[in-house]
Design a protein around this motif. Sequence first.
Motif, PDB file in Angstrom:
ATOM      1  N   ASP A 205      -1.010  56.023  12.591  1.00 19.93           N
ATOM      2  CA  ASP A 205      -0.853  56.738  11.374  1.00 19.93           C
ATOM      3  C   ASP A 205      -0.891  55.814  10.119  1.00 19.93           C
ATOM      4  N   GLU A 206      -0.006  54.560  10.525  1.00 23.71           N
ATOM      5  CA  GLU A 206      -0.128  53.528   9.094  1.00 23.71           C
ATOM      6  C   GLU A 206      -1.315  53.021   9.006  1.00 23.71           C
ATOM      7  N   ALA A 207      -1.958  52.563  10.067  1.00 22.39           N
ATOM      8  CA  ALA A 207      -3.245  51.853   9.760  1.00 22.39           C
ATOM      9  C   ALA A 207      -4.387  52.804   9.107  1.00 22.39           C
TER      10      ALA A 207
ATOM     11  N   PRO B 203      -9.538  51.513  -0.658  1.00 23.76           N
ATOM     12  CA  PRO B 203     -10.678  51.559  -1.659  1.00 23.76           C
ATOM     13  C   PRO B 203     -10.312  51.419  -3.298  1.00 23.76           C
ATOM     14  N   ASP B 204      -9.135  52.346  -3.429  1.00 25.20           N
ATOM     15  CA  ASP B 204      -8.453  52.266  -4.625  1.00 25.20           C
ATOM     16  C   ASP B 204      -7.855  50.888  -5.345  1.00 25.20           C
ATOM     17  N   VAL B 205      -7.804  50.195  -4.554  1.00 25.92           N
ATOM     18  CA  VAL B 205      -7.217  48.855  -5.027  1.00 25.92           C
ATOM     19  C   VAL B 205      -7.676  47.598  -5.038  1.00 25.92           C
ATOM     20  N   VAL B 206      -8.929  47.550  -4.073  1.00 23.67           N
ATOM     21  CA  VAL B 206      -9.775  46.390  -3.841  1.00 23.67           C
ATOM     22  C   VAL B 206     -10.676  46.236  -4.958  1.00 23.67           C
TER      23      VAL B 206
ATOM     24  N   GLY C 182      -2.070  43.159  -3.171  1.00 22.61           N
ATOM     25  CA  GLY C 182      -1.363  43.728  -1.821  1.00 22.61           C
ATOM     26  C   GLY C 182      -2.463  43.701  -0.613  1.00 22.61           C
ATOM     27  N   TYR C 183      -3.512  42.847  -0.665  1.00 21.74           N
ATOM     28  CA  TYR C 183      -4.317  42.991   0.400  1.00 21.74           C
ATOM     29  C   TYR C 183      -4.870  41.387   0.534  1.00 21.74           C
ATOM     30  N   TYR C 184      -5.459  41.295   1.645  1.00 17.97           N
ATOM     31  CA  TYR C 184      -6.021  39.837   2.052  1.00 17.97           C
ATOM     32  C   TYR C 184      -7.357  40.199   2.864  1.00 17.97           C
ATOM     33  N   ALA C 185      -8.123  39.041   3.069  1.00 13.58           N
ATOM     34  CA  ALA C 185      -9.341  39.054   4.041  1.00 13.58           C
ATOM     35  C   ALA C 185      -9.152  37.745   4.972  1.00 13.58           C
TER      36      ALA C 185
ATOM     37  N   ILE D 158     -13.654  40.927   5.424  1.00 15.69           N
ATOM     38  CA  ILE D 158     -12.817  42.596   5.586  1.00 15.69           C
ATOM     39  C   ILE D 158     -11.660  42.751   4.924  1.00 15.69           C
ATOM     40  N   ALA D 159     -11.475  43.681   3.944  1.00 19.10           N
ATOM     41  CA  ALA D 159     -10.426  43.840   3.209  1.00 19.10           C
ATOM     42  C   ALA D 159      -9.268  44.497   4.179  1.00 19.10           C
ATOM     43  N   ALA D 160      -8.185  44.057   4.109  1.00 22.06           N
ATOM     44  CA  ALA D 160      -6.854  44.466   4.918  1.00 22.06           C
ATOM     45  C   ALA D 160      -5.480  44.624   3.961  1.00 22.06           C
ATOM     46  N   ARG D 161      -4.868  45.591   4.500  1.00 23.59           N
ATOM     47  CA  ARG D 161      -3.614  45.596   3.358  1.00 23.59           C
ATOM     48  C   ARG D 161      -2.424  44.998   4.049  1.00 23.59           C
ATOM     49  N   LEU D 162      -1.775  44.069   3.132  1.00 21.82           N
ATOM     50  CA  LEU D 162      -0.835  43.311   3.710  1.00 21.82           C
ATOM     51  C   LEU D 162       0.092  44.282   4.026  1.00 21.82           C
TER      52      LEU D 162
END
Length: 316
Positions: free
Chosen positions: A192-194, A202-205, A261-264, A269-273
């Motif tokens: 659920d968190e994933a 999509p709203d922040v990258v 708040g994200y990384y790659a 591939i974007a991923a949330r911290l």
Amino acid sequence: MNTPSLRPDADPVLRYLFVHAHPDDETLATGVALATLARAGHEVHVLTCTLGEEGEVIPPELAHLAADADDTLGPYRRGELRAAMSHLGVREHVLGEDPATHTGSAYRDSGMADTPANADPRSWVAADEAEAVAALREHMSDLAPDVVVTYDEHGGYLHPDHVTTHRRTRAAVAALPAQQRPRLYVVLSAQDEAAADRAWLPDVVDAAHGLTLLAAGEAYPPSVVDPALVTHEIVGDPADLAARDAALREHRTQVSVYDGGYYALSNDIAARLARADRFAALDPDTGALLPAPMAAEGAATLCEGRIVGLPAEGGR
């Protein structure tokens, strides 16, 4: 998720050992827990099994470090690990490192599945099983941790070194005398968190970074599980997350950390911290995940972000 978010209690002080395969794994998979536990006053150690020699190098100016060039990425990543752990207040070790110079390692990064590096006799996956387990067991015996944390059986995303680290860490804990066994935990992610993280990205990258966004329906790695299997979590406060972010930025050969708040990784591939790290207790003899009531019994227990069920003599 309904798991309560409670900061760990540092009374009594406990000794933790996080066992990982390569430099950067510790901060990516368990950085929130490392920061939170260390800031709460616990004694936190990271043991890294290889120096990550086969990793892809992100900064162009450091491309010469790669295994197919100068093959000096391992020592460089050792320095990244040392710098990262200094931000977290965590003590770091490398399996088989020269204790006098703090250089070298007993085992080499095995690379991704089905690559030639898997067959290198120096690699972690090719190492003699009994000898590797004995090395881990000796480290645990010397350190005497209350809690050991590593990957689940899938190693997060089936990296051969991660899977091997899980298997050998579990075997090393099982090989200790019963009265010396630490509690064993594995890292999990809740589906659920994933899903919420994918919906958030999509709203922040920033499109200028050219990162790929995974669609909601794309498959998750095998260590993303039903939330009911997650029985323990540590949620970081802003100071913990800031320390984790600073540590992750030290691993710049492998990770790009972006404001927002994200990384790659090198795959872009974007991923949330993560804001929390999640776990389940594991039976070292059977490899079975323990449900919450069983996990909360007996010795030192990482439960719902704090320690419960600790016998009076268990603190240090």
